[in-house]
Design an enzyme around this catalytic site. Structure first.
Site, mmCIF file in Angstrom:
data_model
loop_
_atom_site.group_PDB
_atom_site.id
_atom_site.type_symbol
_atom_site.label_atom_id
_atom_site.label_comp_id
_atom_site.label_asym_id
_atom_site.label_seq_id
_atom_site.Cartn_x
_atom_site.Cartn_y
_atom_site.Cartn_z
ATOM 1 N N CYS A 70 0.755 -1.176 0.152
ATOM 2 C CA CYS A 70 -0.072 -0.049 -0.125
ATOM 3 C C CYS A 70 0.737 1.298 -0.032
ATOM 4 C CB CYS A 70 -0.977 -0.051 1.109
ATOM 5 S SG CYS A 70 0.041 -0.025 2.826
ATOM 6 N N ALA A 71 0.385 2.428 0.534
ATOM 7 C CA ALA A 71 1.184 3.663 0.616
ATOM 8 C C ALA A 71 2.617 3.376 1.401
ATOM 9 C CB ALA A 71 0.350 4.782 0.642
#
Length: 390
Positions: A70-71
């Site tokens: 993810c980020a």
């Protein structure tokens, strides 16, 4: 139990062509803007510990190795735990630091040279397409760093691994796609920080050691000559290393050429393109055919695919090869100027703020630099390769 892996381990799995399923749990918009090649988007909320959209459980076969990203690592970790609870996958891994960590993965690749005293190391930032260099003399034990990014330790470690002490730091220009740390590192090491003297046309809000066109930085017997190559910017300076290799910054790439409208805009845009044409035809392409072109970037698509290059392998071309095969170089001047404004890729994310940072006009807040840099560079004038196959 979910295994946490580093972004470098993910790189190694990709390079080894291991079989695994990669799920990216960011929002669809963030995913479309930039993701690892082959990733599948499954939005997941770590706050609510639930899927935001739909997820096809059949996407995973029993025994599959699954990697989540993810980020920054939070939602991917939660999704990995969900998969381990609910799915058939028995081998679930999550990438520590997520795409932010992926954006800082580097490969250090030696470039072959004819001079056995000369060292040229290419530092490849594979997620963003940035290229930096260590240029050194073995006998003198000295090195210059060129186009240093935020990953300063990568540059220093590469120099030290070859027994080289950093004595100079250079930038080819004031960058628009990533934060330069050359000036900061030069202050830390107490060594000169160089830009080409024409960079003064950009009005940088800091002092630097200017290199006049055709002046030389010496590393023992190794010479680095400044070559003014305006077009991408007015201050763009390439560096000719021992008459063997030309570090072209954002002027000429392996697969394309540098765009001009990031600095030159409105009524000046076509003038900038003409300057770029003059530079390419009357400066760079007048070098010997066997001079290696070592660019400041390579192209990465939003889908994470690489154009005409392979990470971990040397990324260079030669003057002669590009002269024969780069279709943009074969255009006449008027065709070239018009081509520069047809089908341009979108501008680099946050480029105005990045330029302001590199010009010393803006100081990012803590943690902001990563956000400003996210996504691939978009410094080429084409989204696809302009170099014809043999």
């Amino acid at each position: 139990m979910v295994e946490t892996i580093t972004a470098e381990q993910l790189r190694d799995m990709i390079d080894a062509d291991e079989e695994f399923v990669l799920f990216d749990t960011r929002s669809p918009d963030s995913f479309e803007d930039w993701h690892v090649d082959g990733a599948e988007n499954v939005e997941y909320s770590s706050d609510d510990d639930e899927l935001v959209g739909e997820f096809d459980e059949d996407a995973i076969d029993a025994g599959d190795t699954v990697v989540t990203i993810c980020a920054t690592g939070n939602s991917a970790s939660s999704f990995a735990e969900y998969l381990e609870r609910e799915g058939d996958a028995h081998d679930v891994k999550t990438v520590d630091g997520g795409m932010e960590a992926w954006s800082m993965v580097y490969d250090v690749v030696p470039i072959a040279t004819e001079n056995d005293d000369l060292v040229v190391l290419q530092l490849q930032r594979r997620s963003k397409g940035c290229l930096g260099y260590v240029v050194g003399s073995k006998r003198a034990g000295e090195a210059a760093l060129v186009d240093v990014t935020r990953a300063t330790d990568e540059f220093l470690d590469a120099a030290r691994a070859h027994g080289l002490k950093v004595t100079h730091i250079l930038d080819t220009h004031i960058h628009a796609d990533h934060i330069s740390k050359g000036r900061e590192l030069a202050d830390r090491l107490d060594v000169p920080y160089h830009l080409g003297a024409p960079a003064a046309t950009r009005d940088p809000d800091f002092e630097f050691d200017p290199i006049e066109p055709n002046a030389v930085v010496e590393l023992g017997d190794v010479e680095i000559k400044a070559v003014h190559t305006p077009g991408h910017t007015t201050g763009m300076t390439s560096y000719l290393v021992d008459d063997e290799a030309l570090l072209t910054g954002d002027t000429l790439f392996v697969e394309s050429i540098g765009r001009t409208e990031l600095q030159f805009a409105d009524k000046d845009a076509r003038d900038g393109a003409r300057v770029q044409y003059e530079t390419l035809h009357k400066v760079i392409m007048t070098e010997s055919n066997d001079v290696k072109i070592l660019p400041g970037h390579f192209s990465v698509t939003d889908d994470g695919e690489y154009i005409d290059v392979t990470p971990g392998q040397p990324m260079f071309s030669t003057v002669g090869y590009l002269w024969e095969n780069n279709e943009i170089l074969q255009l006449d001047e008027d065709e070239f100027v018009e081509h520069m404004f047809e089908n341009l890729p979108s501008k680099p994310p946050n480029y105005e703020q990045v330029i302001a940072t590199n010009a010393g006009e803006y100081e990012p807040e803590e943690g902001e630099e990563s956000e400003l840099e996210l996504g691939p560079n978009r410094c080429a004038a084409t989204a696809e390769s302009a170099v014809a196959d043999d």
